[in-house]
Scaffold this active site. Structure first.
Site, PDB file in Angstrom:
ATOM      1  N   LYS A  44       4.746  16.983  -1.222  1.00  0.00           N
ATOM      2  CA  LYS A  44       5.613  15.841  -1.538  1.00  0.00           C
ATOM      3  C   LYS A  44       4.849  14.550  -1.230  1.00  0.00           C
ATOM      4  O   LYS A  44       4.170  14.453  -0.182  1.00  0.00           O
ATOM      5  CB  LYS A  44       6.869  15.907  -0.641  1.00  0.00           C
ATOM      6  CG  LYS A  44       7.673  14.612  -0.576  1.00  0.00           C
ATOM      7  CD  LYS A  44       8.344  14.264  -1.891  1.00  0.00           C
ATOM      8  CE  LYS A  44       9.053  12.915  -1.822  1.00  0.00           C
ATOM      9  NZ  LYS A  44       9.577  12.501  -3.150  1.00  0.00           N
ATOM     10  N   CYS A 132       6.154   5.917  -8.201  1.00  0.00           N
ATOM     11  CA  CYS A 132       7.481   6.233  -7.666  1.00  0.00           C
ATOM     12  C   CYS A 132       8.446   5.154  -8.154  1.00  0.00           C
ATOM     13  O   CYS A 132       8.257   3.973  -7.871  1.00  0.00           O
ATOM     14  CB  CYS A 132       7.492   6.288  -6.149  1.00  0.00           C
ATOM     15  SG  CYS A 132       9.159   6.644  -5.517  1.00  0.00           S
TER      16      CYS A 132
END
Ligand SMILES: O=C(O)c1[nH]c(=O)[nH]c(=O)c1I
Length: 314
Positions: A44, A132
Site C-alpha cells: 500500500k 493519489c
C-alpha cells in the site's frame, strides 16, 4: 503456453500482481499475496507517518447494473513507512518480486523515504505514487507537470539513479501524453510507468436515498473497475509508444484473462488488479492465470512475447 516473463531482468512466473492499495496494507494481507499465485506484489502506498485516512464509508463497489466498478476515497490510510520497510527486509524474494509504493505528503517526505530505501539496499522495487486523488487539499502530482519534473529530478538523484517507477494518473489528452512522456524520458532511471491509477473525483449517487455513497469529499472519489478499462488501455498504449526504453505496467479494469490479454497486447509487461481483487480476494490470481493461458492456447500463442505490445491498428 507459458506465462513466464521478466521485469527489470527479474524472472516472474506470471505477469499478474495486485494494484497498490488493495490487499496490501498489513502483514497478514501481504503474506496472503505472497502465498497467492500472483507473479509479483506491491505494498500500500505509504507516508512517512502512519495515517488513519478518511472517514468511512470510503470504499463502495458499484454493482447495480452492468458494468461494475468501485469508488474509493480511502485518504491514504497506511501503517507508515517504517512498517513497510521492515516488511521489505523479511520478504521472500525467491518466491516473487516485491514492489514498495511511496506517496509522501511532501517532497521532503518522499526524499526521506527514498533516502532510507537507498541505504537499505533492498531488492524491493520502488513505485513512486504521483496520483493519489483522495487526500483533501493535495493536488495530484501527476497533473502538475512542473511539480512532477521537480520531484523526478530530486527523487532519481536521491535514489542514486537506481531503477524505480512511477504510478501515473490517467491522462485524457494527446498533448498531456506527449508532455508527461517528454518529462519521463528525461529520467532514464525511471525504468517503468504504471498506468493507471483510479480516475479521480468521480461521483456515485444512489437513486433510492438520493445521496452520495461515500462519506469523504461530499462523495467524490477515485473510480475503478469496468468503467476505466478503455482509459487504462489508452494510457498503457500511449506510454508504450512514447517511452520505448521503459516498461509499462497496466492497471485498470482487469477482472479476467480477457482484460489482462488486452493490457498485454496494448504494451503492458505486467498487469495489476485492484477492484476485482478487492471483491474476489487473492484466489483471483489462479483464476485469471488459467483464463489467460486458455486465451493464449486458443490463439496459438506459446509465450507472452508472441503478442505483448503487438496491438494492430487499422
Ligand atoms: O485514497 C487512497 O488511499 C488512494 N486511492 C486511490 O484510488 N489511489 C491512490 O493512489 C490512493 I493513495
Amino acid at each position: 503456453p507459458s506465462l513466464a516473463t521478466t521485469f527489470l531482468d527479474l524472472p516472474l512466473t506470471n505477469p499478474l500482481m495486485n494494484a497498490s492499495g488493495v490487499w496490501c496494507s498489513v502483514a497478514s494481507q501481504l503474506e496472503a499475496l505472497l502465498e497467492s499465485e500472483s507473479g509479483a506484489m506491491v505494498t500500500k502506498s505509504c507516508t512517512l507517518e502512519p495515517r488513519d485516512g478518511n472517514p468511512e464509508p470510503r470504499y463502495r463497489v458499484l454493482d447495480g447494473n452492468k458494468p461494475w466498478g468501485s469508488i474509493n476515497s480511502m485518504g491514504l490510510p497506511n501503517e507508515g513507512f517504517p512498517y513497510y520497510l521492515r516488511y521489505t527486509e523479511r520478504h521472500d524474494y525467491e518466491t516473487k518480486p516485491l514492489f514498495i509504493s511511496i506517496s509522501g505528503l511532501t517532497l521532503d517526505d518522499n526524499l526521506a523515504m527514498v533516502d532510507s530505501l537507498k541505504d537499505a539496499v533492498t531488492p524491493a522495487i520502488l513505485e513512486v505514487n504521483l496520483s493519489c486523488p483522495n487526500v483533501p487539499g493535495k493536488a495530484q502530482l501527476g497533473y502538475d507537470f512542473d511539480a512532477m519534473d521537480t520531484l523526478l529530478a530530486e527523487v532519481t538523484s536521491g535514489y542514486g539513479q537506481r531503477q524505480l517507477g512511477v504510478k501515473l494518473p490517467p491522462y485524457f489528452d494527446i498533448a498531456h501524453f506527449d508532455e508527461a512522456a517528454a518529462i519521463l524520458n528525461r529520467y532514464p532511471s525511471v525504468a517503468f510507468v504504471t498506468c493507471i491509477n483510479s480516475i479521480g473525483n468521480a461521483l456515485a449517487i444512489d437513486i433510492n436515498s438520493e445521496s452520495v455513497i461515500i462519506k469523504p469529499k461530499d462523495g467524490f472519489g477515485g473510480l475503478g473497475g469496468d468503467y476505466v478499462l478503455p482509459t487504462a488501455l489508452a494510457n498503457v498504449n500511449a506510454f508504450f509508444r512514447r517511452c520505448p526504453e521503459k516498461a509499462v505496467i497496466g492497471c485498470g479494469g482487469v477482472k479476467s484473462g480477457q482484460e489482462a490479454f488486452l493490457h498485454l497486447l496494448a504494451g503492458a509487461t505486467l498487469v495489476q488488479m485492484g477492484t476485482a481483487l478487492y471483491e474476489e480476494g487473492p484466489g483471483i490470481f489462479a483464476r485469471v492465470k488459467a483464463e489467460l493461458l486458455s486465451i493464449m492456447a486458443q490463439k496459438g500463442y506459446e509465450n507472452l512475447s508472441d503478442f505483448q505490445g503487438k496491438l494492430k491498428t487499422l
